[in-house]
Motif scaffolding. Structure first.
Motif: not given
Length: 419
Positions: A146, A168, A175, A194
């Motif tokens: 993503i 996610a 991510t 992330c």
């Protein structure tokens, strides 16, 4: 150590000459002590320099310093920001897979993911960064990554990290955040959950528009998400192109290592040592510059918001901005030097862009010199009228990259152009 100290010292151990400045190692290759040393390097039994397409001592300092500033475990430099984005995708996805990308991204990212990547057999599915719940319906067992931006360029939206990361992680998907506009000084996506960040080092990192380059940063303990994850079987199975190496079994950062050993090795978009040296110089002043960029941008945003010919100003530092709360939640020390504003139509926007003296009409950002851009006729020209609206780039949008000139001089320049 704090950021301002890391920006000056991280990643560099002085050589035998004791040079205070990081040397530029302009060398293609490196001599081995003997054949055993060479064999050990190629087998990863020892770590060291082999060939500048794979690694370089100057680039190594840049990578270590950038990783330290971003709060990551490792980084890898690339020849451009677009190469960094492509490598982040190519490192996990193959023909038959899909990726999920925010609609509100840089124009080059839009063309890469919407057109070029199709020729590799990879499908791109898009979500509205203002409505991250759309991601859930796009996920399937072939989804590999993503991708979104911390501050979108040029719509200036702030991503809801918590919402995106939650989806996610629910599906065990990586991510990747393009953190170019915010820089590590204002936002740290890896500390917000992330997995990867990418940057165009051509922007605020150099700070003066001196060199093209990029970087990928990997978070600590990423192996925990990849090891045994069927989405990423190629990290968990022997790589026959590298002596049967299993990346997830190594006590090393596995994502950036695979970029180095597979993608840089085979595709070769490596940074020049001289460019890496320029990025190092830029990093030394990045904390100071980002404070000034942010301060001037806020003052200009406030001026534009009060101007009768401006319909809307996009800057998360404004309390009236729809992204203000997210900006306060995820950013510290400012909101960068990028902002945009809307006027009545495309023709008016182009007239303003043509009417400035200090602001230069350029399609770059993050420079010490202030820049004005009309995205609909340049960076996002390839989009249809409907796609421009979806991307947050109407015809009347003007983008500003606020530089380091005197703030009042910049306001006066815009006032003249607005008429």
């Amino acid at each position: 150590m704090h950021e301002q100290t890391l920006a000056i010292h991280a990643g560099y151990e002085k050589d035998a000459q004791g040079t205070m400045a990081v040397p530029i190692y302009m060398s293609t290759a490196y001599e081995f002590r003997d054949t055993e040393h060479a064999a050990n390097l190629f087998a990863l039994k020892e770590l060291g320099n082999i060939y500048t397409r794979l690694m370089n001592p100057t680039t190594d300092v840049f990578e270590k310093r950038f990783a330290a500033l971003e709060g990551g475990v490792a980084a890898i430099g690339t020849a451009s920001g677009m190469a960094a984005i492509f490598y982040a995708i190519a490192n996990v996805a193959e023909a038959g897979d899909n990726i999920i990308v925010a609609k509100q991204v840089y124009g080059g990212t839009t063309t890469l993911t919407g057109h070029t990547i199709k020729r590799f057999g990879i499908e791109t599915r898009y979500f509205d960064v203002r409505n991250p719940s759309e991601i859930e319906a796009l996920v399937d067992d072939k989804t590999k990554i993503i991708l979104f931006e911390s501050i979108t360029n040029p719509s200036i939206d702030v991503a809801d990290f918590d919402a995106i990361v939650a989806i996610a992680n629910k599906h065990n998907i990586l991510t990747c955040v393009d953190n170019t506009v915010a820089t590590p000084m204002l936002c740290k996506p890896l500390e917000l959950g992330c997995d990867l960040s990418v940057h165009s080092a051509s922007k605020y990192t150099t700070g003066q528009g001196l060199a093209i380059g990029g970087v990928i940063v990997e978070r600590h303990n990423l192996v925990e998400k990849i090891k045994g994850n069927t989405r990423y079987s190629h990290f968990n199975e022997p790589d026959e192109s590298y002596h049967g190496l299993v990346y997830s079994d190594l006590p090393l950062p596995l994502f950036t290592l695979r970029v180095r050993l597979a993608l840089l090795r085979d595709l070769g978009a490596a940074p020049s040592p001289f460019n890496s040296w320029l990025y190092i110089q830029g990093l030394e002043t990045l904390p100071l510059r980002m404070r000034q960029h942010s301060s001037s941008a806020l003052a200009i945003a406030e001026f534009l918001e009060a101007h009768p010919k401006v319909g809307k100003v996009n800057y998360p530092g404004l309390k009236s901005d729809a992204n203000y709360e997210l900006g306060q939640k995820y950013f510290k020390g400012g909101h960068s030097g990028l902002l945009s504003f809307e006027v009545v139509d495309k023709e008016t926007a182009q007239k303003i862009a043509d009417g400035t003296d200090i602001f230069s009409l350029v399609v770059n950002i993050g420079d010490s010199k202030s820049i004005i851009t009309h995205p609909a006729s340049t960076t996002h020209q390839q989009l249809s009228a409907g796609e421009l609206i979806e991307a947050g780039v109407p015809g009347g949008l003007v983008r500003l990259s606020v530089g380091l000139e005197d703030t009042q001089d910049l306001i006066d320049d815009l006032a003249k152009a607005l008429g």
